[in-house]
Design an enzyme around this catalytic site. Sequence first.
Site, PDB file in Angstrom:
ATOM      1  N   CYS A 185      -7.596  13.614  -8.061  1.00 15.69           N
ATOM      2  CA  CYS A 185      -8.416  12.622  -8.782  1.00 15.69           C
ATOM      3  C   CYS A 185      -9.882  13.038  -8.879  1.00 15.69           C
ATOM      4  O   CYS A 185     -10.595  12.614  -9.779  1.00 15.69           O
ATOM      5  CB  CYS A 185      -8.323  11.254  -8.113  1.00 15.69           C
ATOM      6  SG  CYS A 185      -6.643  10.651  -8.054  1.00 15.69           S
ATOM      7  N   HIS A 191     -13.771   7.395 -11.754  1.00 18.03           N
ATOM      8  CA  HIS A 191     -12.362   7.786 -11.908  1.00 18.03           C
ATOM      9  C   HIS A 191     -11.545   6.501 -11.980  1.00 18.03           C
ATOM     10  O   HIS A 191     -11.729   5.580 -11.190  1.00 18.03           O
ATOM     11  CB  HIS A 191     -11.929   8.647 -10.722  1.00 18.03           C
ATOM     12  CG  HIS A 191     -10.450   8.662 -10.534  1.00 18.03           C
ATOM     13  ND1 HIS A 191      -9.594   9.022 -11.556  1.00 18.03           N
ATOM     14  CD2 HIS A 191      -9.674   8.332  -9.479  1.00 18.03           C
ATOM     15  CE1 HIS A 191      -8.348   8.918 -11.120  1.00 18.03           C
ATOM     16  NE2 HIS A 191      -8.371   8.498  -9.861  1.00 18.03           N
ATOM     17  N   ASN A 195      -3.740   5.315 -14.452  1.00 18.16           N
ATOM     18  CA  ASN A 195      -4.527   6.306 -13.722  1.00 18.16           C
ATOM     19  C   ASN A 195      -4.049   7.690 -14.162  1.00 18.16           C
ATOM     20  O   ASN A 195      -2.903   8.053 -13.924  1.00 18.16           O
ATOM     21  CB  ASN A 195      -4.293   6.086 -12.223  1.00 18.16           C
ATOM     22  CG  ASN A 195      -5.018   7.082 -11.338  1.00 18.16           C
ATOM     23  OD1 ASN A 195      -5.363   8.169 -11.765  1.00 18.16           O
ATOM     24  ND2 ASN A 195      -5.221   6.702 -10.090  1.00 18.16           N
TER      25      ASN A 195
HETATM   26  N1  ACO Z   1       5.776  -4.302  -8.464  1.00 21.64           N
HETATM   27  C1  ACO Z   1       6.083  -5.359  -7.698  1.00 21.64           C
HETATM   28  N2  ACO Z   1       5.965  -5.341  -6.357  1.00 21.64           N
HETATM   29  C2  ACO Z   1       5.498  -4.228  -5.791  1.00 21.64           C
HETATM   30  C3  ACO Z   1       5.146  -3.091  -6.541  1.00 21.64           C
HETATM   31  C4  ACO Z   1       5.313  -3.170  -7.931  1.00 21.64           C
HETATM   32  N3  ACO Z   1       5.005  -2.139  -8.744  1.00 21.64           N
HETATM   33  N4  ACO Z   1       4.713  -2.144  -5.699  1.00 21.64           N
HETATM   34  C5  ACO Z   1       4.785  -2.645  -4.464  1.00 21.64           C
HETATM   35  N5  ACO Z   1       5.264  -3.908  -4.504  1.00 21.64           N
HETATM   36  C6  ACO Z   1       5.500  -4.815  -3.413  1.00 21.64           C
HETATM   37  C7  ACO Z   1       5.724  -4.126  -2.102  1.00 21.64           C
HETATM   38  O1  ACO Z   1       7.055  -3.741  -1.963  1.00 21.64           O
HETATM   39  C8  ACO Z   1       5.327  -5.189  -1.122  1.00 21.64           C
HETATM   40  O2  ACO Z   1       6.386  -6.094  -0.980  1.00 21.64           O
HETATM   41  P1  ACO Z   1       6.708  -6.764   0.441  1.00 21.64           P
HETATM   42  O3  ACO Z   1       5.488  -7.564   0.769  1.00 21.64           O
HETATM   43  O4  ACO Z   1       7.911  -7.568   0.142  1.00 21.64           O
HETATM   44  O5  ACO Z   1       6.924  -5.629   1.380  1.00 21.64           O
HETATM   45  C9  ACO Z   1       4.208  -5.923  -1.826  1.00 21.64           C
HETATM   46  O6  ACO Z   1       4.341  -5.609  -3.215  1.00 21.64           O
HETATM   47  C10 ACO Z   1       2.831  -5.498  -1.360  1.00 21.64           C
HETATM   48  O7  ACO Z   1       2.794  -4.076  -1.325  1.00 21.64           O
HETATM   49  P2  ACO Z   1       1.529  -3.289  -0.913  1.00 21.64           P
HETATM   50  O8  ACO Z   1       1.778  -1.826  -1.046  1.00 21.64           O
HETATM   51  O9  ACO Z   1       1.030  -3.807   0.380  1.00 21.64           O
HETATM   52  O10 ACO Z   1       0.582  -3.775  -2.072  1.00 21.64           O
HETATM   53  P3  ACO Z   1      -0.953  -3.722  -2.151  1.00 21.64           P
HETATM   54  O11 ACO Z   1      -1.480  -5.070  -2.209  1.00 21.64           O
HETATM   55  O12 ACO Z   1      -1.526  -2.787  -1.160  1.00 21.64           O
HETATM   56  O13 ACO Z   1      -1.130  -3.067  -3.588  1.00 21.64           O
HETATM   57  C11 ACO Z   1      -1.697  -0.961  -4.516  1.00 21.64           C
HETATM   58  C12 ACO Z   1      -0.621  -1.782  -3.826  1.00 21.64           C
HETATM   59  C13 ACO Z   1      -1.993  -1.549  -5.884  1.00 21.64           C
HETATM   60  C14 ACO Z   1      -1.202   0.461  -4.690  1.00 21.64           C
HETATM   61  C15 ACO Z   1      -2.956  -1.005  -3.648  1.00 21.64           C
HETATM   62  O14 ACO Z   1      -2.680  -0.641  -2.340  1.00 21.64           O
HETATM   63  C16 ACO Z   1      -4.015  -0.153  -4.161  1.00 21.64           C
HETATM   64  O15 ACO Z   1      -4.619  -0.433  -5.170  1.00 21.64           O
HETATM   65  N6  ACO Z   1      -4.324   0.915  -3.449  1.00 21.64           N
HETATM   66  C17 ACO Z   1      -5.338   1.852  -3.888  1.00 21.64           C
HETATM   67  C18 ACO Z   1      -4.670   3.041  -4.235  1.00 21.64           C
HETATM   68  C19 ACO Z   1      -4.912   3.410  -5.646  1.00 21.64           C
HETATM   69  O16 ACO Z   1      -5.590   2.810  -6.416  1.00 21.64           O
HETATM   70  N7  ACO Z   1      -4.316   4.519  -5.940  1.00 21.64           N
HETATM   71  C20 ACO Z   1      -4.479   5.063  -7.202  1.00 21.64           C
HETATM   72  C21 ACO Z   1      -4.190   6.476  -7.087  1.00 21.64           C
HETATM   73  S1  ACO Z   1      -5.190   7.234  -5.945  1.00 21.64           S
HETATM   74  C22 ACO Z   1      -6.579   7.475  -6.662  1.00 21.64           C
HETATM   75  O17 ACO Z   1      -6.641   7.664  -7.836  1.00 21.64           O
HETATM   76  C23 ACO Z   1      -7.723   7.398  -5.786  1.00 21.64           C
END
Ligand code: ACO
Length: 335
Positions: free
Chosen positions: A115, A262, A292
């Site tokens: 990234c 980004h 992304n």
């Molecule tokens: N659709 C529906 N439910 C989902 C999905 C989806 N696509 N993905 C995960 N879930 C569920 C999980 O299974 C979990 O269910 P559970 O509670 O029954 O176990 C629940 O949603 C919560 O999951 P988490 O992974 O804890 O969700 P979180 O609130 O952390 O959101 C996310 C996930 C959006 C990835 C978040 O952690 C985030 O934004 N992280 C930053 C990472 C990022 O932006 N990465 C981009 C790439 S890296 C970069 O470019 C820097």
Amino acid sequence: MYNSKITGVGKYLPENIVTNADLEKIMETSDEWIQERTGIKERRHIVKGDGNSTSVMGIKAARIAIARAGLEPKEIDFILFATLSPDYYFPGSGVLVQEALDIPNCPAMDIRMQCSGFVYAVATADQFIKTGMYQNILVIGSEYHSGGLDMTTRGRNISVIFGDGAGAVVMSRTTNPSEGILSSHLYSQGKYAEELSLIGPNTGRWVPEIMALNDPEDISYYPYMNGQFVFKNAVVRFAEVIQEGLEKTGWNSEQIGLLIPHQANLRIAQFVQKKFRLREDQVYNNIQRYGNTTAASIPIALTEAWEEGKVTEGSKIVLAAFGSGFTWGSVMIQW
Ligand code: ACO
């Protein structure tokens, strides 16, 4: 003494739009969940057979950037290609651009910083221009993610986020020390290498070894992301490295014409916006439409902002990125 400035920008997005509703049909997810957590409404995916690849998309973006810089391809004397999804394991995609643009023997180098790849590539190009070694450098960020994602419920936490596309810029020599790239700031922290990674196959575990295991639980050939950990680190590092750029240039946040972060996640960008008390019009986001696109996200956003007249002579532009490695960085540009 030389400085480097961006003289041409270009982008290419595959035509095929994949909406959140499309994803709802192939995995357990919802438009509401995706928009609430990431801001994404749709992304572009290459369709098999449409002729696109990481290098092909990069070449399309590059041709636009070179034309806008008022140059012919043969005037490019160095190619930097940032990607985490190269056409081949080796060689890198840069040499494919060199061949396609027919720039005989032009050196080409791939940047493997995920990234942060575009920020690293711009900082690298800037140094090659400052030393006087090169005059016109083509910098590309391109990613073909969709072919390598787990498009099932198992992979939904990652596969809904990423999209395909490419952006490119031409960086050229200027003798005006107060324009162009004023400073760049780069960091990495390999301690967290596996928190956002694709670890198999690798040179410690070649394909036959993975295949011989025949283990349905082994999904090391798909990307892995510790989402919450990445989020927490991203917001801290984005803020730090933008602050460092402001201190180095002596700018204050009110003077920022446009921050182009980004496009990791809209929530991360909003957090950074709030932290620096930036107005809506000071931050450019398009993750809603493209997802992304990793190394391609900043050059795509920069090109779009430029096309919309939001990047003009005299603008103070800040590029900032955080991603796998972990790696992060910023670039301060007086346009
Ligand atoms: N659709 C529906 N439910 C989902 C999905 C989806 N696509 N993905 C995960 N879930 C569920 C999980 O299974 C979990 O269910 P559970 O509670 O029954 O176990 C629940 O949603 C919560 O999951 P988490 O992974 O804890 O969700 P979180 O609130 O952390 O959101 C996310 C996930 C959006 C990835 C978040 O952690 C985030 O934004 N992280 C930053 C990472 C990022 O932006 N990465 C981009 C790439 S890296 C970069 O470019 C820097």
